[in-house]
Design a protein around this motif. Sequence first.
Motif, PDB file in Angstrom:
ATOM      1  N   ASN A 173       0.835  -1.197   0.000  1.00  0.00           N
ATOM      2  CA  ASN A 173       0.000   0.000   0.000  1.00  0.00           C
ATOM      3  C   ASN A 173       0.872   1.249   0.000  1.00  0.00           C
ATOM      4  O   ASN A 173       2.024   1.230   0.452  1.00  0.00           O
ATOM      5  N   THR A 174       0.326   2.326  -0.534  1.00  0.00           N
ATOM      6  CA  THR A 174       0.899   3.662  -0.371  1.00  0.00           C
ATOM      7  C   THR A 174      -0.232   4.609  -0.013  1.00  0.00           C
ATOM      8  O   THR A 174      -1.342   4.504  -0.548  1.00  0.00           O
ATOM      9  N   VAL A 175       0.042   5.506   0.923  1.00  0.00           N
ATOM     10  CA  VAL A 175      -0.923   6.531   1.326  1.00  0.00           C
ATOM     11  C   VAL A 175      -0.195   7.858   1.252  1.00  0.00           C
ATOM     12  O   VAL A 175       0.745   8.101   2.024  1.00  0.00           O
ATOM     13  N   ALA A 176      -0.582   8.729   0.309  1.00  0.00           N
ATOM     14  CA  ALA A 176       0.151   9.971   0.057  1.00  0.00           C
ATOM     15  C   ALA A 176      -0.758  11.183   0.182  1.00  0.00           C
ATOM     16  O   ALA A 176      -1.933  11.146  -0.211  1.00  0.00           O
ATOM     17  N   SER A 177      -0.193  12.266   0.732  1.00  0.00           N
ATOM     18  CA  SER A 177      -0.907  13.536   0.835  1.00  0.00           C
ATOM     19  C   SER A 177       0.100  14.638   1.107  1.00  0.00           C
ATOM     20  O   SER A 177       0.979  14.496   1.964  1.00  0.00           O
ATOM     21  N   GLU A 178       0.007  15.739   0.350  1.00  0.00           N
ATOM     22  CA  GLU A 178       0.809  16.942   0.582  1.00  0.00           C
ATOM     23  C   GLU A 178       2.306  16.608   0.700  1.00  0.00           C
ATOM     24  O   GLU A 178       2.983  17.016   1.637  1.00  0.00           O
ATOM     25  N   GLU A 179       2.809  15.846  -0.265  1.00  0.00           N
ATOM     26  CA  GLU A 179       4.238  15.550  -0.429  1.00  0.00           C
ATOM     27  C   GLU A 179       4.800  14.560   0.594  1.00  0.00           C
ATOM     28  O   GLU A 179       6.015  14.350   0.656  1.00  0.00           O
ATOM     29  N   ILE A 180       3.928  13.935   1.388  1.00  0.00           N
ATOM     30  CA  ILE A 180       4.363  12.894   2.323  1.00  0.00           C
ATOM     31  C   ILE A 180       3.633  11.609   1.954  1.00  0.00           C
ATOM     32  O   ILE A 180       2.424  11.619   1.719  1.00  0.00           O
ATOM     33  N   SER A 181       4.390  10.506   1.910  1.00  0.00           N
ATOM     34  CA  SER A 181       3.783   9.230   1.554  1.00  0.00           C
ATOM     35  C   SER A 181       4.257   8.145   2.505  1.00  0.00           C
ATOM     36  O   SER A 181       5.425   8.111   2.899  1.00  0.00           O
ATOM     37  N   ILE A 182       3.342   7.262   2.873  1.00  0.00           N
ATOM     38  CA  ILE A 182       3.648   6.096   3.693  1.00  0.00           C
ATOM     39  C   ILE A 182       3.558   4.864   2.797  1.00  0.00           C
ATOM     40  O   ILE A 182       2.532   4.624   2.161  1.00  0.00           O
ATOM     41  N   GLY A 183       4.630   4.089   2.746  1.00  0.00           N
ATOM     42  CA  GLY A 183       4.637   2.860   1.957  1.00  0.00           C
ATOM     43  C   GLY A 183       4.768   1.654   2.856  1.00  0.00           C
ATOM     44  O   GLY A 183       5.561   1.664   3.799  1.00  0.00           O
ATOM     45  N   THR A 184       3.975   0.617   2.595  1.00  0.00           N
ATOM     46  CA  THR A 184       4.060  -0.622   3.364  1.00  0.00           C
ATOM     47  C   THR A 184       4.277  -1.784   2.405  1.00  0.00           C
ATOM     48  O   THR A 184       3.746  -1.802   1.285  1.00  0.00           O
ATOM     49  N   ALA A 185       5.063  -2.754   2.858  1.00  0.00           N
ATOM     50  CA  ALA A 185       5.403  -3.894   2.014  1.00  0.00           C
ATOM     51  C   ALA A 185       5.544  -5.145   2.870  1.00  0.00           C
ATOM     52  O   ALA A 185       5.769  -5.067   4.087  1.00  0.00           O
ATOM     53  N   THR A 186       5.426  -6.304   2.234  1.00  0.00           N
ATOM     54  CA  THR A 186       5.619  -7.590   2.887  1.00  0.00           C
ATOM     55  C   THR A 186       6.953  -8.178   2.467  1.00  0.00           C
ATOM     56  O   THR A 186       7.291  -8.195   1.280  1.00  0.00           O
TER      57      THR A 186
END
Length: 264
Positions: free
Chosen positions: A220-233
């Motif tokens: 998954n990626t969750v992005a807003s206002e130039e910040i993004s959180i990425g999660t991986a297995t």
Amino acid sequence: MVSFFTKRGELLIAEQLAVSAWAPTQVGGHAVCGLLARQLETHCPTGFVPARLTVDLFKPVSTAPIEVRSEVVRQGTRITAADAFIVQDEQVRARASVVFLTTGSEPAGRVWSPVLDLPVPPEGCVSPLGSPPLFKSSDREWTHDFATNQNGDRKNAWHSLPALVDGEPISPFQRAAVLGDTANLICHWGSEGAGYINADMTLTLSRLPLGYELGIRADNTVASEEISIGTATLYDRTGPLGTCVVTALSNARRQIDFAAFSPL
């Protein structure tokens, strides 16, 4: 394949594999995470597993000689914690914390977990001594070609890493730490290249990887206002073993076009 680092006394010298794709005078986050894991695992008690590693990448680590320091924060019967620091010019450039947990039997009963589709390439496709990474976009075939994988599809990567430090076999924890940082690439590599640079990496492990191969899949990626959180297995040929989370900042002015540039 060669090593990421060589030793010069107590200092470590970055080789080409350790150099960042963002800047030729800096060490990449993957190599920084590996070095910190190498230092921290010296504090792992017998019968414990490094269950959580968090690395803060708050200042560039240059390709100048690197010193790594560490200390045990707490040593208990079931939980041990330690910190590590990369130091250059007497300045802390990156830091990490690890939590070691004891292993044992699982509680009775069933707990829900998803059925994961974790593709693996054919046996023998990478060398035990280290090979260029393989990538897979969506339902496409595995390939070493970066340009083929520059698209907006979900990505997997498959790695066999060489030695982290010349003359030392790479450990399972070091493999996992190096791959943990590649969650940023797998989660944020899109149709126009890679445009986010991660400020941290958190790796969680229920067990250490088995064998010399290791895979990572974008979740998954969750992005807003130039910040993004990425999660991986993170997974191996026997199944999933942990997760990786990165917090990333937009670096659009220096976006890496992998269709025109390959780090291999």
